[in-house]
Design a protein around this motif. Structure first.
Motif, PDB file in Angstrom:
ATOM      1  N   GLY A  45       0.798  -1.225   0.000  1.00 28.13           N
ATOM      2  CA  GLY A  45       0.000   0.000   0.000  1.00 28.13           C
ATOM      3  C   GLY A  45       0.828   1.272   0.000  1.00 28.13           C
ATOM      4  N   LEU A  46       0.298   2.277  -0.648  1.00 34.34           N
ATOM      5  CA  LEU A  46       0.862   3.624  -0.596  1.00 34.34           C
ATOM      6  C   LEU A  46      -0.282   4.581  -0.313  1.00 34.34           C
ATOM      7  CD1 LEU A  46       3.090   3.997  -3.807  1.00 34.34           C
ATOM      8  CD2 LEU A  46       3.900   3.861  -1.466  1.00 34.34           C
ATOM      9  N   GLN A  47       0.012   5.639   0.425  1.00 40.01           N
ATOM     10  CA  GLN A  47      -1.013   6.654   0.651  1.00 40.01           C
ATOM     11  C   GLN A  47      -0.714   7.843  -0.261  1.00 40.01           C
ATOM     12  OE1 GLN A  47      -2.576   7.053   4.514  1.00 40.01           O
ATOM     13  NE2 GLN A  47      -1.120   5.670   5.449  1.00 40.01           N
ATOM     14  N   ILE A  48      -1.734   8.270  -0.972  1.00 36.47           N
ATOM     15  CA  ILE A  48      -1.573   9.447  -1.831  1.00 36.47           C
ATOM     16  C   ILE A  48      -2.486  10.539  -1.284  1.00 36.47           C
ATOM     17  CG2 ILE A  48      -1.759  10.378  -4.182  1.00 36.47           C
ATOM     18  CD1 ILE A  48       0.427   8.285  -3.940  1.00 36.47           C
ATOM     19  N   ALA A  49      -1.879  11.486  -0.573  1.00 32.66           N
ATOM     20  CA  ALA A  49      -2.641  12.593   0.004  1.00 32.66           C
ATOM     21  C   ALA A  49      -2.897  13.647  -1.080  1.00 32.66           C
ATOM     22  CB  ALA A  49      -1.873  13.176   1.175  1.00 32.66           C
ATOM     23  N   ALA A  50      -3.673  14.679  -0.719  1.00 35.78           N
ATOM     24  CA  ALA A  50      -4.113  15.673  -1.712  1.00 35.78           C
ATOM     25  C   ALA A  50      -2.953  16.294  -2.484  1.00 35.78           C
ATOM     26  CB  ALA A  50      -4.909  16.768  -1.005  1.00 35.78           C
ATOM     27  N   ASN A  51      -1.817  16.525  -1.821  1.00 37.95           N
ATOM     28  CA  ASN A  51      -0.691  17.155  -2.521  1.00 37.95           C
ATOM     29  C   ASN A  51      -0.160  16.271  -3.643  1.00 37.95           C
ATOM     30  OD1 ASN A  51       0.115  15.604  -0.153  1.00 37.95           O
ATOM     31  ND2 ASN A  51       2.214  16.197  -0.601  1.00 37.95           N
ATOM     32  N   TYR A  99      -8.435  20.644   1.163  1.00 41.54           N
ATOM     33  CA  TYR A  99      -7.120  20.595   0.502  1.00 41.54           C
ATOM     34  C   TYR A  99      -7.180  20.624  -1.025  1.00 41.54           C
ATOM     35  CZ  TYR A  99      -5.667  19.388   5.217  1.00 41.54           C
ATOM     36  OH  TYR A  99      -5.437  19.414   6.567  1.00 41.54           O
ATOM     37  N   GLY A 100      -8.372  20.595  -1.581  1.00 45.03           N
ATOM     38  CA  GLY A 100      -8.497  20.783  -3.028  1.00 45.03           C
ATOM     39  C   GLY A 100      -8.341  19.525  -3.859  1.00 45.03           C
ATOM     40  N   ALA A 101      -8.245  18.369  -3.238  1.00 42.91           N
ATOM     41  CA  ALA A 101      -8.163  17.098  -3.991  1.00 42.91           C
ATOM     42  C   ALA A 101      -8.374  15.946  -3.012  1.00 42.91           C
ATOM     43  CB  ALA A 101      -6.805  16.967  -4.679  1.00 42.91           C
ATOM     44  N   PRO A 102      -8.826  14.783  -3.512  1.00 40.40           N
ATOM     45  CA  PRO A 102      -9.075  13.653  -2.608  1.00 40.40           C
ATOM     46  C   PRO A 102      -7.805  12.989  -2.070  1.00 40.40           C
ATOM     47  CG  PRO A 102     -10.222  13.369  -4.698  1.00 40.40           C
ATOM     48  CD  PRO A 102      -9.267  14.510  -4.884  1.00 40.40           C
ATOM     49  N   TYR A 103      -8.013  12.246  -0.991  1.00 37.59           N
ATOM     50  CA  TYR A 103      -6.983  11.417  -0.362  1.00 37.59           C
ATOM     51  C   TYR A 103      -7.240   9.981  -0.811  1.00 37.59           C
ATOM     52  CZ  TYR A 103      -3.807  10.181   3.514  1.00 37.59           C
ATOM     53  OH  TYR A 103      -2.734   9.759   4.258  1.00 37.59           O
ATOM     54  N   TYR A 104      -6.215   9.299  -1.275  1.00 42.89           N
ATOM     55  CA  TYR A 104      -6.391   7.920  -1.776  1.00 42.89           C
ATOM     56  C   TYR A 104      -5.439   6.952  -1.087  1.00 42.89           C
ATOM     57  CZ  TYR A 104      -8.961   9.648  -5.886  1.00 42.89           C
ATOM     58  OH  TYR A 104      -9.869  10.215  -6.715  1.00 42.89           O
ATOM     59  N   HIS A 105      -5.876   5.703  -1.034  1.00 46.99           N
ATOM     60  CA  HIS A 105      -4.973   4.595  -0.746  1.00 46.99           C
ATOM     61  C   HIS A 105      -4.861   3.756  -2.014  1.00 46.99           C
ATOM     62  CE1 HIS A 105      -6.174   4.911   3.747  1.00 46.99           C
ATOM     63  NE2 HIS A 105      -5.140   5.669   3.463  1.00 46.99           N
ATOM     64  N   VAL A 106      -3.650   3.410  -2.390  1.00 52.67           N
ATOM     65  CA  VAL A 106      -3.461   2.611  -3.612  1.00 52.67           C
ATOM     66  C   VAL A 106      -2.477   1.483  -3.342  1.00 52.67           C
ATOM     67  CG1 VAL A 106      -3.852   4.598  -5.129  1.00 52.67           C
ATOM     68  CG2 VAL A 106      -1.521   4.048  -4.439  1.00 52.67           C
ATOM     69  N   HIS A 107      -2.541   0.465  -4.163  1.00 55.04           N
ATOM     70  CA  HIS A 107      -1.472  -0.536  -4.204  1.00 55.04           C
ATOM     71  C   HIS A 107      -0.349   0.074  -5.055  1.00 55.04           C
ATOM     72  CE1 HIS A 107       0.771  -4.166  -4.752  1.00 55.04           C
ATOM     73  NE2 HIS A 107      -0.167  -4.940  -4.218  1.00 55.04           N
ATOM     74  N   ARG A 108       0.883  -0.024  -4.559  1.00 49.97           N
ATOM     75  CA  ARG A 108       1.989   0.570  -5.315  1.00 49.97           C
ATOM     76  C   ARG A 108       2.024   0.058  -6.757  1.00 49.97           C
ATOM     77  NH1 ARG A 108       7.030  -0.589  -7.099  1.00 49.97           N
ATOM     78  NH2 ARG A 108       8.496   1.161  -7.206  1.00 49.97           N
ATOM     79  N   ALA A 109       1.753  -1.227  -6.921  1.00 48.43           N
ATOM     80  CA  ALA A 109       1.802  -1.808  -8.269  1.00 48.43           C
ATOM     81  C   ALA A 109       0.740  -1.173  -9.181  1.00 48.43           C
ATOM     82  CB  ALA A 109       1.597  -3.316  -8.195  1.00 48.43           C
ATOM     83  N   ASP A 110      -0.422  -0.804  -8.624  1.00 49.32           N
ATOM     84  CA  ASP A 110      -1.472  -0.181  -9.441  1.00 49.32           C
ATOM     85  C   ASP A 110      -1.056   1.230  -9.866  1.00 49.32           C
ATOM     86  OD1 ASP A 110      -2.957  -2.461  -9.038  1.00 49.32           O
ATOM     87  OD2 ASP A 110      -4.186  -1.614  -7.430  1.00 49.32           O
ATOM     88  N   VAL A 215      -0.090   0.243  10.866  1.00 53.86           N
ATOM     89  CA  VAL A 215      -0.966   1.063  10.018  1.00 53.86           C
ATOM     90  C   VAL A 215      -1.836   0.105   9.212  1.00 53.86           C
ATOM     91  CG1 VAL A 215      -1.070   2.794   8.176  1.00 53.86           C
ATOM     92  CG2 VAL A 215       0.781   2.872   9.844  1.00 53.86           C
ATOM     93  N   THR A 216      -3.152   0.363   9.197  1.00 53.42           N
ATOM     94  CA  THR A 216      -4.044  -0.468   8.378  1.00 53.42           C
ATOM     95  C   THR A 216      -4.887   0.417   7.459  1.00 53.42           C
ATOM     96  OG1 THR A 216      -5.722  -0.427  10.134  1.00 53.42           O
ATOM     97  CG2 THR A 216      -4.302  -2.351  10.057  1.00 53.42           C
ATOM     98  N   TYR A 217      -5.111  -0.042   6.269  1.00 55.60           N
ATOM     99  CA  TYR A 217      -6.037   0.625   5.343  1.00 55.60           C
ATOM    100  C   TYR A 217      -6.313  -0.287   4.153  1.00 55.60           C
ATOM    101  CZ  TYR A 217      -1.607   2.181   3.087  1.00 55.60           C
ATOM    102  OH  TYR A 217      -0.356   2.246   2.515  1.00 55.60           O
ATOM    103  N   TYR A 218      -7.349   0.084   3.387  1.00 58.81           N
ATOM    104  CA  TYR A 218      -7.754  -0.714   2.227  1.00 58.81           C
ATOM    105  C   TYR A 218      -7.051  -0.246   0.959  1.00 58.81           C
ATOM    106  CZ  TYR A 218     -11.601  -2.701   4.918  1.00 58.81           C
ATOM    107  OH  TYR A 218     -12.335  -3.380   5.853  1.00 58.81           O
ATOM    108  N   VAL A 219      -6.751  -1.185   0.074  1.00 54.50           N
ATOM    109  CA  VAL A 219      -6.286  -0.837  -1.278  1.00 54.50           C
ATOM    110  C   VAL A 219      -7.092  -1.642  -2.292  1.00 54.50           C
ATOM    111  CG1 VAL A 219      -3.945  -0.200  -0.558  1.00 54.50           C
ATOM    112  CG2 VAL A 219      -4.407  -2.555  -1.205  1.00 54.50           C
ATOM    113  N   ARG A 220      -6.826  -1.403  -3.555  1.00 55.82           N
ATOM    114  CA  ARG A 220      -7.466  -2.112  -4.666  1.00 55.82           C
ATOM    115  C   ARG A 220      -8.990  -2.076  -4.506  1.00 55.82           C
ATOM    116  NH1 ARG A 220      -3.483  -6.488  -6.808  1.00 55.82           N
ATOM    117  NH2 ARG A 220      -2.526  -4.636  -7.643  1.00 55.82           N
TER     118      ARG A 220
END
Ligand SMILES: Cc1cc2nc3c(=O)[nH]c(=O)nc-3n(C[C@H](O)[C@H](O)[C@H](O)COP(=O)(O)OP(=O)(O)OC[C@H]3O[C@@H](n4cnc5c(N)ncnc54)[C@H](O)[C@@H]3O)c2cc1C
Length: 399
Positions: A45-51, A99-110, A215-220
């Protein structure tokens, strides 16, 4: 536009591919060299914040990101021993508005795949897989990448995006080992359908504990739960995303933790259990020399405790391409880029290090001191919880 147009990029991770895309968008021709034989299903997992999201939008990847990403409802801190909530701060639409954009959780491979596919569609990007960079040289008019197969590539500029052990950084500033931080991370991906329903809330959750945190969160799109369990240990210093770990040993590291963590670890499968020693560096005094500069982990590797490694790489890519375009010479463009980026990335590196202490409180006095103010803010004035993040998520380098 500086002298000429052909840019070499070493490394095809998140930084290298986004640098290639941003530079191609600004009119440059790119040759990117990557040691892996092909892009593959590596990482978790990777977290992609608004920035970071804002840069992906500027690269034209907003829809693709929305397809691969999971949008968490909140950022939550819990005590790992009991599961009790310290605070829960809304993300979702509230954070998008702030912050002007969504916060995402992604799989690094995706994320890697959508960047790679976008690069394949750019006629001015050439991707060369299965080739390792040995070193780089700069003769004042051209840069050269010396490859393991004996070939030498020439270009007008070089960007080293070849990660924490960057050969390009070494060629510029000499050999210097990365620092082992005394932390080891266990990583796990668990199919959601194999867990009790609603075991893991759809949130970015930090579980704090004695000498470690989870740290826990959903991806894919919610199909997988990403688990990162960090423990303070110095008996393992292998840094690889491909190194599997022993499940029994992982469970032992989290034996005293709460039932939710036990149930999650109970669903672990050996083939998705990885063990990764965490390294970083002090902020580098210099990133560029002449026609060569660095981006991503090559110049600011950091502990993942701010979840900003990939976001900083994305920001680098955009600022680098624009500074290069606006600079009178390549060297001037790289100096502007470095000047614009160094202070911010150093601050994220230092904050990530400080979070190790903050998250690893097992005793009551430390917990009261560190989590008491957060609990109070969450219960009385939740907007205060945003203040430590505004300078990070609020940034829009694409403006
Ligand atoms: C395989 C992998 C999986 C990861 N998974 C996660 C994750 O699940 N969660 C997380 O938070 N962070 C993860 N990271 C780290 C995170 O992706 C980075 O911190 C961030 O995205 C910045 O990326 P980067 O491109 O600067 O560095 P990296 O992601 O390290 O990419 C560097 C790239 O350069 C290539 N390279 C290195 N040396 C050479 C050379 N000599 N010649 C040619 N190519 C070279 C590497 O193969 C790699 O593709 C992962 C990194 C890697 C390499």
């Amino acid at each position: 536009m500086p002298e000429t147009n052909h840019i070499l990029v070493a490394g095809g991770g998140i930084a290298g591919l986004s640098v290639a895309l941003a530079c191609a968008k600004h009119g440059y021709d790119i040759t990117l060299v990557e040691q892996a034989s092909e892009p593959g299903e590596v990482g978790a997992g990777l977290q992609i914040a608004a920035n970071g999201t804002k840069v992906l939008h500027a690269l034209g990847l907003g829809d693709a990101l929305d397809t691969i990403g999971f949008r968490p409802r909140a950022a939550t801190m819990r005590l790992g021993s009991s599961g009790r909530t310290v605070f829960s701060n809304p993300l979702g639409d509230v954070a998008t508005a702030r912050y002007g954009a969504p916060y995402y959780h992604v799989h690094r491979a995706d994320l890697h795949r959508i960047l790679h596919q976008a690069a394949l569609q750019q006629p001015n990007i050439k991707l060369r897989y299965g080739t390792r960079v040995e070193c780089s040289t700069d003769d004042g008019t051209h840069v050269h990448l010396h490859l393991d197969e004996g070939a030498v590539l020439a270009g007008n500029a070089l960007i080293g995006a070849d990660g924490i052990h960057s050969r390009v950084r070494e060629s510029l500033f000499g050999e210097e080992e990365a620092r082992f931080t005394g932390n080891v991370a266990w990583r796990l991906l668990v199919p959601t359908h194999e867990l009790p329903k609603d075991l893991i809330p759809p949130e970015a959750t930090v579980w704090t504990g004695p000498g470690g945190h989870v740290v826990t969160y959903y991806v894919r799109g919610g199909a997988l739960v990403n688990f990162v369990g960090v423990v303070e240990r110095d008996d393992w210093q292998v840094e690889s995303w491909l190194e599997t770990g022993d499940i029994a040993e992982m469970k032992n590291d989290f034996a005293p933790w709460c039932e939710t963590i036990q149930l999650l670890l109970g669903a672990a499968k050996q083939e998705t259990c990885f063990k990764w020693a965490l390294f970083d560096r002090d902020p580098l005094p210099q990133w560029s020399r002449g026609r060569v500069t660095l981006a991503g982990d090559a110049c600011h590797p950091m502990l993942p405790f701010m979840a900003q490694g990939a976001c900083m790489a994305l920001e680098d890519a955009w600022v680098l391409a624009r500074s290069l375009k606006e600079g009178e010479t390549i060297a001037a463009g790289f100096q502007t880029y470095e000047h614009k980026r160094k202070r911010r990335t150093a601050r994220v590196q230092r904050t990530a290090r400080a979070n190790a202490k903050r998250f690893h409180q097992g005793r009551l006095p430390g917990q009261l001191l560190n989590y008491g103010p957060l609990w109070l803010a969450g219960s009385t004035r939740p907007s205060l919880l945003n203040l430590p993040f505004d300078w990070i998520y609020g940034e829009d380098v694409t403006r």
